[in-house]
Design an enzyme around this catalytic site. Structure first.
Site, PDB file in Angstrom:
ATOM      1  N   CYS A 354     -41.280  25.712 -11.681  1.00  0.00           N
ATOM      2  CA  CYS A 354     -41.384  24.334 -11.187  1.00  0.00           C
ATOM      3  C   CYS A 354     -40.186  23.442 -11.536  1.00  0.00           C
ATOM      4  CB  CYS A 354     -42.675  23.679 -11.664  1.00  0.00           C
ATOM      5  SG  CYS A 354     -43.975  24.801 -12.140  1.00  0.00           S
ATOM      6  N   ARG A 383     -43.172  35.443 -19.971  1.00  0.00           N
ATOM      7  CA  ARG A 383     -44.095  34.752 -20.875  1.00  0.00           C
ATOM      8  C   ARG A 383     -44.386  35.654 -22.047  1.00  0.00           C
ATOM      9  NH1 ARG A 383     -48.200  31.961 -16.492  1.00  0.00           N
ATOM     10  NH2 ARG A 383     -46.547  30.808 -15.441  1.00  0.00           N
ATOM     11  N   GLN A 401     -43.789  35.642  -9.541  1.00  0.00           N
ATOM     12  CA  GLN A 401     -44.771  34.865  -8.782  1.00  0.00           C
ATOM     13  C   GLN A 401     -44.349  34.744  -7.329  1.00  0.00           C
ATOM     14  OE1 GLN A 401     -44.397  31.299 -11.200  1.00  0.00           O
ATOM     15  NE2 GLN A 401     -46.411  31.695 -12.078  1.00  0.00           N
ATOM     16  N   ASP A 403     -44.203  32.127  -5.659  1.00  0.00           N
ATOM     17  CA  ASP A 403     -44.330  30.711  -5.980  1.00  0.00           C
ATOM     18  C   ASP A 403     -43.740  29.849  -4.866  1.00  0.00           C
ATOM     19  OD1 ASP A 403     -45.032  28.610  -7.541  1.00  0.00           O
ATOM     20  OD2 ASP A 403     -43.457  28.854  -9.036  1.00  0.00           O
ATOM     21  N   HIS A 405     -43.241  25.334  -4.050  1.00  0.00           N
ATOM     22  CA  HIS A 405     -43.585  23.945  -4.328  1.00  0.00           C
ATOM     23  C   HIS A 405     -43.378  23.147  -3.059  1.00  0.00           C
ATOM     24  CE1 HIS A 405     -42.882  25.636  -8.329  1.00  0.00           C
ATOM     25  NE2 HIS A 405     -43.902  24.875  -8.646  1.00  0.00           N
ATOM     26  N   LYS A 490     -57.114  21.046  -8.827  1.00  0.00           N
ATOM     27  CA  LYS A 490     -56.556  22.267  -8.243  1.00  0.00           C
ATOM     28  C   LYS A 490     -57.590  23.078  -7.491  1.00  0.00           C
ATOM     29  CE  LYS A 490     -57.051  25.111 -12.365  1.00  0.00           C
ATOM     30  NZ  LYS A 490     -56.449  25.786 -13.487  1.00  0.00           N
ATOM     31  N   HIS A 536     -48.056  22.686  -6.307  1.00  0.00           N
ATOM     32  CA  HIS A 536     -47.684  24.024  -6.808  1.00  0.00           C
ATOM     33  C   HIS A 536     -48.640  24.988  -6.119  1.00  0.00           C
ATOM     34  CE1 HIS A 536     -45.912  22.270 -10.633  1.00  0.00           C
ATOM     35  NE2 HIS A 536     -46.760  21.313 -10.306  1.00  0.00           N
TER      36      HIS A 536
HETATM   37 ZN   LIG Z   1     -45.169  25.078 -10.191  1.00  0.00          ZN
END
Ligand SMILES: [Zn+2]
Ligand SMILES: [Zn+2]
Length: 664
Positions: A354, A383, A401, A403, A405, A490, A536
């Site tokens: 992010c 992580r 991910q 991912d 945004h 979320k 996200h």
């Molecule tokens: Zn994010």
């Protein structure tokens, strides 16, 4: 103080009862059926014993087997007590410590007198548990003073219990549950008697070591696990599911299909083999096409970023123990010059993408015309998970991910969320997951932003779900009070796999906070500076875990478009070798991953081996096929074969290997 209590029931009626009346008595007054079915009570929402007297006006609901989650939790906790009593009966001198319910059963930690328990002890313990259940002793709650409790435990040589009784916080009511002479210190609640348990609905599953209070500096205890259910049918279903899950274990199939491996030197990071990587790339290419078509723009951001950025984003404060931190220097080997270059500033491997995406957003001045801006990245993150938490490729330390945004205005939240839901639905269905559940996690206690903001944010997500048709019963829609993120509500999407397990994969989180923290803004139509809202979102979650789920869902029998080896051409006689080469070339030219098996082995042997490796199509060729220009196709899992002209076979496989989004 009145001696009559007003007890309101779920149907809206109110009963006046004497102080000290128990829920069991009220259930009996309502009807003998309810009295018999009653397991426990919810008193003002709190789960309590059926025989615990009521002492104030309250709302009361009687819990029965129909309240499955509560009932399971109760019986599992009861099984744990029965287990402890059985062990102490069979192995006098064993000390009891602690035994909670778990997701599918219960466990209890013991300090054995002579030796740790083994799996061989379990059948006898199960038998003793059945005897205790048959005895049907009432489980009686008693409040004790701390001094009495400690004295009792010390007198019985229960040093762990005595230590615990001494450590329990002041002001808490200390309770024991007694079944006949046997008792355990416990908050409860419990069923009214051991006979409420089904003696054939549990099974002790395994024994392991566990440290007292989870601390490895403490004594090693012997933990006995069991699975516990409401009835035998549920237990049998669970055991079948476990067997089925073991057969589908992605680690085992990963090896059989030569997809990946893991090793000690890179805990939690996956070594992808050619077959596994092919699967990954097919999935990635598919997703990339879907994202491009949905107006996303793909980016790539750095692995290593300065600690200052993580401080600004707030991760340094909240997430630091999960981050791999790297000094920005080259250490020397000479003690007089411990640092060769660099000033020792700290950097960190990104645990999420992010903040980096906001850096991309912030390049140049953004205008309202740029919004919504959908930035996607197959973002590789690290992580620092403890070794014990890692599990195959499902739980890793290096994760990628899917991912993205979405930076948008408040007015665009509904349409963007709805578009996301539709994209996710198409992708799940292409990947073979027809069933999934949708949950909306609402404002937590500790949160940023005022109530008006949260009202609007939660309302927007609800509206988007409604427009996307996801409030339908089919999606088991549920709102989770208090489970939203600190910065916004979320959505969660939980897939159901082929054997009924659920996996949370997709998510969309509304965030008003990070754009503020990292000072992202756009110029609105009226020329003022405004904060964008940040969504996200991920659909798979991570590639590693999702591929693990795919493997277990399909038990390695991937649809042709995802299979790493799509066809093998196997010869019956060596005379057919040149023709097998032609067949492979034709398949390869059509874009299929095909191999040949020309070994001098019996065809049945070859069939068995390629079945184990889960090759979807086996093309068998012998002399006749070579002469006729045909192939005999055998599908994975079928004993039938179909003889087709080569060109037709290739055309069929090619059509089937076309990813779902590219099919005409
Ligand atoms: Zn994010
Ligand atoms: Zn208990």
């Amino acid at each position: 103080m009145s001696d009559l209590l007003k007890i309101s029931l779920p149907d809206g009626s109110v009963r006046e009862v004497a102080r000290g009346t128990t829920p069991a008595e009220i259930a009996a007054a309502i009807g003998p059926g309810l009295a018999k079915a009653a397991l426990a009570a919810r008193v003002d929402g709190e789960l309590r014993d059926l025989n615990r007297p009521l002492d104030k006006d309250a709302g009361l609901a009687i819990v029965t087997m129909r309240d499955e989650a509560d009932a399971l939790d109760l019986v599992r906790h009861d099984y744990a007590h029965v287990l402890a009593e059985a062990v102490q009966t069979l192995f006098p001198g064993t000390q009891i410590t602690f035994g909670p319910s778990t997701d599918d059963g219960f466990y209890y930690d013991f300090a054995p007198k002579d030796r740790p328990f083994t799996d061989e002890d379990l059948p006898a313990i199960e038998e003793e548990m059945r005897r205790i259940i048959a005895r049907d002793a009432p489980l009686v709650r008693e409040v004790w003073s701390r001094a009495n409790l400690i004295a009792r435990w010390q007198a019985e040589g229960e040093t762990f219990k005595a230590e615990w009784a001494a450590a329990l916080p002041d002001g808490e009511e200390l309770t024991v549950y007694r079944a006949g002479d046997w008792l355990d210190m416990c908050r409860g609640p419990h069923l009214a008697s051991t006979g409420k348990l089904d003696p054939h609905a549990f099974k002790l599953t395994r024994v392991s070591g566990a440290y007292w209070r989870g601390d490895q500096n403490n004594a090693m205890l012997s933990r006995i696990y069991g699975t516990g259910w409401l009835n035998k049918k549920q237990l049998d279903q669970h055991l079948t599911r476990l067997e089925e899950a073991a057969k589908r274990d992605h680690r085992r199939i990963g090896q059989e299909m030569d997809l990946f491996h893991l090793q000690q030197e890179a805990q939690g990071s996956v070594f992808w083999h050619p077959n596994g990587w092919r699967l990954w790339l097919a999935l990635e290419a598919y997703l990339r096409r879907r994202l491009n078509a949905a107006g996303y723009r793909e980016i790539r951001t750095p692995q290593l970023m300065d600690a200052k950025l993580w401080e600004a984003s707030g991760h340094w404060g909240k997430f630091r123990e999960n981050m791999f931190v790297v000094p920005d220097e080259v250490p020397g080997t000479d003690p007089d010059q411990p640092v060769l270059t660099g000033k020792g500033d700290l950097m960190a491997l990104k645990p999420m993408n992010c903040p980096a995406h906001i850096q991309v957003f912030k390049q140049g001045i953004r205008s309202y015309r740029d919004l919504p801006l959908r930035l996607a990245e197959f973002g590789c993150c690290h992580r620092n998970e403890p070794h014990g938490a890692l599990h195959g490729i499902m739980r890793v330390r290096q994760l990628t991910q899917d991912d993205a945004h979405i930076f948008c205005t408040e007015d665009q939240i509904v349409s963007e969320t709805r578009a996301f839901c539709e994209l996710l639905d198409a992708i799940y269905s292409d990947l073979g997951f027809a069933n999934y559940a949708v949950k909306l996690a609402l404002r937590p206690e500790n949160r940023a932003g005022d109530d008006a903001l949260w009202d609007r944010a939660e309302g927007d997500l609800r509206e988007a779900l409604k427009q996307a048709g996801l409030l339908d019963e089919r999606f088991h829609f549920e709102e989770l009070a208090g489970e939203g993120a600190f910065y916004g509500p979320k959505l969660e999407f939980h897939l159901t796999d082929a054997i009924g397990r659920t996996w949370q994969c997709g998510t969309l989180q509304l965030d008003y906070v990070l754009p503020e923290r990292l000072d992202a803004f756009y110029v609105a139509e009226d020329g003022t500076k405004r904060r964008p809202v940040m969504l996200h979102r991920a659909i798979l979650g991570t590639f590693e875990r999702f591929i693990g789920i795919l493997i277990e869902h399909h038990a390695g029998r991937f649809p042709l478009w995802l299979a790493p080896v799509q066809a093998v051409v196997a010869t019956i006689v060596s005379d057919a070798n040149p023709y097998a080469g032609e067949v492979q070339a034709a398949l390869t030219a059509a874009g299929l991953y095909a191999e040949t098996d020309l070994r001098n082995e019996k065809i049945n042997y070859k069939v068995r081996e390629h079945s184990l490796a889960k090759v979807p199509a086996l093309l068998v060729v012998g002399k006749r096929e070579a002469e006729d220009g045909t192939v005999a196709i055998r599908r994975l899992g079928s004993n039938q074969q179909e003889v087709l002209p080569l060109a037709e076979a290739v055309a069929r496989l090619k059509a089937e290997a076309t990813p779902p989004d590219l099919r005409p």
